[in-house]
Write an enzyme that holds these catalytic residues in place. Structure first.
Site, short mmCIF file in Angstrom:
data_model
loop_
_atom_site.label_atom_id
_atom_site.label_comp_id
_atom_site.label_asym_id
_atom_site.label_seq_id
_atom_site.Cartn_x
_atom_site.Cartn_y
_atom_site.Cartn_z
N GLU A 1 0.72 -1.15 -0.02
CA GLU A 1 -0.10 0.06 0.05
C GLU A 1 1.08 1.10 0.08
O GLU A 1 2.08 1.24 0.32
CB GLU A 1 -0.97 -0.05 1.22
CG GLU A 1 0.02 -0.23 2.33
CD GLU A 1 -0.82 0.69 3.63
OE1 GLU A 1 -1.12 1.86 3.53
OE2 GLU A 1 -1.21 0.05 4.65
N LYS B 1 -4.95 -2.36 13.84
CA LYS B 1 -4.31 -1.45 14.59
C LYS B 1 -4.80 -1.25 15.98
O LYS B 1 -6.32 -1.30 16.16
CB LYS B 1 -4.45 -0.13 14.12
CG LYS B 1 -3.71 0.08 12.50
CD LYS B 1 -3.94 1.37 11.74
CE LYS B 1 -3.17 1.58 10.57
NZ LYS B 1 -3.84 0.77 9.52
#
Length: 332
Positions: free
Chosen positions: A51, A186
């Site tokens: 990404e 996360k």
């Protein structure tokens, strides 16, 4: 003997194409695939998608450029071809050269953070877009890249039961057949609810050499996983089975951060709570929230969380490349 009917021959054709669910298709005129990535895909060599939001929004220049180059080098050192994905001047690019990497790194946050919902707009208006997990998965699947490495995926935000703030990464995993290698979710997010949402989406969640889902900065989250994988070869077998069954969804392979880089769970959680409070006070929501929270946690921890973030991305890149190599060998 009677010849087979058109319907039965069509069925045979569908079955024969089953294992090619992610076969390379570089014919979309809007998408530019680098020569190296295109050649690798057409010859069955292992490719790893990367990404670009981590470059533009994850850290400042020139640290972001150096990290991007190092991650690509790790992928190559482990036998695969890196394919960093971004949208430049409205053109989705699969595989960036050094000049394009530097350009994106210098842009920083002026590049639009681009999830699946933003792709058409960024392309139509000829803007620059840094792809999130969902957009990177979309483009990886489009050109036939079966393995994608990132730091951590998005998920259900804390208090998401009230705000309905749920990352499009999760729905993308539910509908796009790409394996995502990450250090879990996360830890600024609600991990238990994220795992529940992934189950609803039918996503196979596996942990690498552990029975517990990792929490990004730390090795453990307290949440067990339904599937444990012990080697790149086992990961490749799972990805291959998912593709051949034509399930149509992705696979999440969660890799715990290495012990020596694991941050103190209590230190990180304290910083997260402080950052969450500040975000609410400043009314920071939507796709601006995650970059703000990660930046503030890094500031509060004196840079410890960013060092952990970089270390886990590099570790994921090494393991993801090995998985991609194992998958390429299996498909041959």
């Amino acid at each position: 003997m009677a010849s087979s009917s058109p319907s039965s021959s069509s069925a045979v054709k569908r079955l024969s194409n089953l294992s090619n669910h992610l076969s390379p298709t570089n014919s979309n005129p809007l998408v530019k695939v680098s020569a190296q990535v295109s050649q690798a895909l057409s010859t069955g060599l292992p490719v790893v998608a990367l990404e670009s939001t981590i470059i533009s929004h994850g850290m400042p220049y020139p640290q972001n450029l150096e990290t991007a180059k190092e991650v690509e080098a790790i992928v190559r050192d482990n036998g695969a071809i890196p394919a960093t994905i971004a949208i430049l001047d409205g053109v989705p690019c699969i595989g960036l050269n050094l000049e394009q990497l530097e350009r994106l790194a210098r842009m920083g946050k002026s590049a639009q953070k681009t999830a699946r919902r933003d792709i058409a707009y960024v392309v139509a208006t000829k803007r620059n877009g840094a792809t999130t997990v969902s957009a990177t998965m979309f483009f990886a699947a489009m050109v036939g890249i079966p393995v994608f490495v990132t730091g951590g995926i998005g998920g259900v935000h804390r208090h998401g039961e009230h705000t309905m703030d749920i990352s499009s990464d999760l729905t993308e995993l539910g509908r796009t057949p790409v394996a995502v290698v990450s250090a879990g979710v996360k830890s600024i997010l609600d991990i238990p609810r994220t795992l529940e949402y992934l189950e609803t989406q039918g996503v196979c969640v596996a942990a690498y050499k552990t029975n517990e889902f990792p929490a990004f900065f730390t090795e453990t989250s307290g949440c067990k996983v339904p599937c444990r994988l012990g080697s790149p070869e086992e990961c490749a077998q799972l990805i291959d089975a998912n593709r051949k069954l034509n399930l149509g969804n992705g696979v999440l392979i969660a890799v715990p951060i290495a012990k020596e880089y694991s941050a103190s769970g209590s230190l990180i959680e304290s910083a997260i709570q402080q950052a969450l409070t500040e975000a609410r006070e400043k009314n920071i929501t939507g796709n601006a929230e995650t970059p703000f929270l990660l930046a503030r946690v890094n500031e509060i921890t004196g840079g410890a969380s960013l060092a952990s973030n970089i270390a886990l991305v590099k570790n994921n890149a090494a393991i993801g490349a090995k998985i991609s190599v194992a998958l390429a060998q299996l498909l041959k």
